[in-house]
Design an enzyme around this catalytic site. Structure first.
Site, short mmCIF file in Angstrom:
data_model
loop_
_atom_site.label_atom_id
_atom_site.label_comp_id
_atom_site.label_asym_id
_atom_site.label_seq_id
_atom_site.Cartn_x
_atom_site.Cartn_y
_atom_site.Cartn_z
N ASP A 186 2.20 2.71 2.55
CA ASP A 186 2.08 3.51 3.77
C ASP A 186 3.32 3.38 4.65
O ASP A 186 3.98 2.34 4.67
CB ASP A 186 0.83 3.09 4.56
CG ASP A 186 -0.44 3.50 3.83
OD1 ASP A 186 -0.33 4.26 2.86
OD2 ASP A 186 -1.51 3.04 4.23
N CYS A 188 0.83 -1.22 0.00
CA CYS A 188 0.00 0.00 0.00
C CYS A 188 0.86 1.26 0.00
O CYS A 188 0.35 2.36 -0.25
CB CYS A 188 -0.95 0.01 1.20
SG CYS A 188 -0.10 0.12 2.79
N CYS A 232 -3.22 5.33 5.78
CA CYS A 232 -4.67 5.33 5.80
C CYS A 232 -5.20 5.59 7.22
O CYS A 232 -4.44 5.64 8.18
CB CYS A 232 -5.18 3.97 5.31
SG CYS A 232 -4.81 2.66 6.49
N CYS A 282 -2.51 -2.82 8.60
CA CYS A 282 -2.21 -1.47 9.12
C CYS A 282 -1.82 -1.58 10.60
O CYS A 282 -0.92 -0.86 11.06
CB CYS A 282 -3.41 -0.56 8.95
SG CYS A 282 -4.24 -0.75 7.35
#
Ligand code: FES
Length: 123
Positions: free
Chosen positions: A35, A33, A58, A102
């Site tokens: 991130d 992603c 996110c 995450c």
């Protein structure tokens, strides 16, 4: 997609920022992603006295960083190393399945920050 607890933590995250002269810093990323999460720690006598985060990511990553920093403050290094991503998810009262990674970033960032400190201090 997110529950109220996650949205609250995302809207008003705690411990945002970077600790100048931090004792340990852990920066991790997720290749899929893109991130990035960074956690900086202040450590006194094996106890984490302060923690801050900077997350480019996110809502789930920001909420996970926020609760992770709150969880580690006041803990010993070994206790902090025992915090797993599922503890972060539990505190957030759940994350959607596609957002579990995450919370893994938060676990990894804590571990890396503690390792950074231990590496520098040789303890
Ligand atoms: Fe990758 Fe949230 S989508 S950290």
């Amino acid at each position: 997609m997110y529950n109220e607890r996650v949205m609250q933590e995302f809207a008003e995250p705690k411990n945002v920022g970077f600790i100048e002269n931090a004792d340990g810093v852990g920066k991790v990323g997720n290749a899929s992603c893109g991130d990035i999460m960074e956690i900086s720690l202040k450590i006194d006598n094996d106890v984490i006295t302060d923690a801050k985060f900077r997350t480019f990511g996110c809502a789930a990553a920001i909420a996970s960083s926020s609760v992770a920093t709150q969880m580690v403050i006041g803990k010993t290094l070994d206790e902090a190393l025992n915090i797993k991503n599922k503890d972060v998810v539990e505190t957030l009262q759940g994350l959607p399945p596609q957002k579990i990674h995450c919370s893994v970033l938060a676990e990894e960032a804590i571990k890396k920050a503690v390792e950074d400190y231990r590496g520098k201090k040789n303890v």
